[in-house]
Design an enzyme around this catalytic site. Structure first.
Site, PDB file in Angstrom:
ATOM      1  N   CYS A 189       0.835  -1.206   0.000  1.00  0.00           N
ATOM      2  CA  CYS A 189       0.000   0.000   0.000  1.00  0.00           C
ATOM      3  C   CYS A 189       0.866   1.251   0.000  1.00  0.00           C
ATOM      4  O   CYS A 189       1.398   1.649   1.037  1.00  0.00           O
ATOM      5  CB  CYS A 189      -0.929  -0.009   1.213  1.00  0.00           C
TER       6      CYS A 189
ATOM      7  N   CYS B 108      -0.368   4.124   2.168  1.00  0.00           N
ATOM      8  CA  CYS B 108      -0.131   3.930   3.613  1.00  0.00           C
ATOM      9  C   CYS B 108       1.331   4.193   3.966  1.00  0.00           C
ATOM     10  O   CYS B 108       1.629   4.841   4.957  1.00  0.00           O
ATOM     11  CB  CYS B 108      -0.427   2.494   4.051  1.00  0.00           C
ATOM     12  N   ASP B 109       2.233   3.650   3.187  1.00  0.00           N
ATOM     13  CA  ASP B 109       3.630   3.573   3.616  1.00  0.00           C
ATOM     14  C   ASP B 109       4.611   4.414   2.796  1.00  0.00           C
ATOM     15  O   ASP B 109       5.784   4.506   3.152  1.00  0.00           O
ATOM     16  CB  ASP B 109       4.096   2.100   3.580  1.00  0.00           C
TER      17      ASP B 109
END
Ligand code: NDP
Length: 313
Positions: free
Chosen positions: A135, A138-139
């Site tokens: 993701c 997300c990261d």
């Protein structure tokens, strides 16, 4: 444990817990089963920095614990256990948990999520949370001014590579064919981006690094006469080879799209079966964010509440 409920929620990601919060506060006395991975996909990411309300960020696990506690505080009954089969052929509906116990429910909210596909390399497990991610939203932030690789040649991979190019200094795309599968516009965006280098006809053999990912072992033109091994130095390795929605047990009753996602009647969360609703990634091919899943969970609980009151249940 009761064996007959008005509202049964399957799944414990942001969609499931938010549905539980709303359903509990609407007096539906919901029961929720957490599934195989309590807390859902978010518990596999490290820090969540884009969920409103956490200015300092929060770990995915802590956030899901907060949501769970919030649902429990209003009386939602939360149990470990995985729905293993359903019978939506007649009302009230039946859901079997862990192949053993059957719960009868007037309404069901499906929040079983989707699972990111991985290549199946042992190194993906070895470096989980230490440079391997599925993701970018997300990261990606942790890779500012670094070098990353994205695996895949579809729209998701192009989108993730484009997003990461806004943060990282360099982005490799590792594509197994000699062309991208993505839509024309996404391809053009990637191919004209000076920060993105597409490695066509490359497959990943493994990852290496002492403290987290420091590089990847690739092979070019695998199985051909001119096959060649190549190592690249990277700090992050992002999988973007698709997601599998967790809809197997519903497919005999619930309308799915051609990729297995639940078709809902937008803007509601209604499925084709009256009284069965879906929320979160299991019904979302487009956004797949914690906050959008939570919003869908809210809708589903409100839809269930309306349905139950219309039916006098
Ligand atoms: P896709 O199935 O479209 O693409 C998957 C990509 O991963 C392909 O390039 C495929 O390669 C590659 N891949 C699959 N397995 C492996 C493997 N084992 N090793 C190496 N590479 C592998 O998935 P997406 O998630 O990209 O897209 C899913 C759907 O969502 C699509 O319909 C897409 O159009 C849509 N979507 C739309 C977006 C938008 O419109 N903005 C954004 C994101 C997704 P190969 O081509 O060789 O099979």
């Amino acid at each position: 444990m009761r064996d007959k409920v008005r509202c049964l929620i399957i799944g414990s990601g942001p969609a499931g817990y938010t549905a539980a919060i709303y359903a509990a506060r609407a007096n539906l006395e919901p029961m929720l089963f957490e599934g195989l991975q309590p807390g859902g996909q978010l518990t596999t990411t490290t820090e969540v920095e884009n969920f409103p309300g956490y200015p300092e960020g929060i770990t995915g696990t802590e956030m899901m614990e907060d949501l769970k506690n919030q649902a429990a505080r209003y009386g939602a009954e939360i149990f470990p256990g995985r729905a293993t089969s359903v019978d939506f052929s007649e009302k009230p509906y039946k859901v079997t948990i862990d192949g053993e116990k059957t719960i009868v429910a007037d309404s069901v909210i499906i929040c079983t999520g989707a699972t990111a596909k991985y290549l199946g390399l042992p190194d993906e497990d070895k470096y989980a949370g230490q440079g391997v991610s599925a993701c970018a939203t997300c990261d990606g932030f942790f890779y500012r001014k670094k070098t990353v690789a994205v695996v895949g040649g579809g729209d998701t991979a192009c989108e993730e590579a484009t997003y990461l190019s806004g943060l990282a200094d360099k982005v490799y795309m590792i594509v197994r064919k000699d062309h991208l599968r993505a839509s024309q516009i996404m391809q053009e965006r990637v191919l004209s981006n000076p920060k993105i280098e597409v490695l066509f006809e490359h497959n990943t053999l493994g990852l290496f690094g002492e403290n987290g990912v420091e590089g990847a072992h690739l092979v070019k033109r695998m199985g051909k006469a001119d096959e060649e091994k190549v190592d690249i130095a990277i700090d992050g390795f992002f999988l973007a080879i698709g997601h599998t929605p967790n809809t197997d047990i519903f497919k005999d009753y619930i309308d799915l799209d051609e990729t297995g996602y639940i078709n809902i009647q937008h803007p509601t969360s209604k499925t084709n079966v009256e009284g069965v609703f879906a929320a979160g990634d299991v019904a979302d091919t487009l956004y797949r964010q914690a906050v959008t899943a939570a919003g869908m969970g809210c809708r589903a609980a409100m839809d269930a509440e309306r349905y139950l009151s219309e039916q006098g249940l």
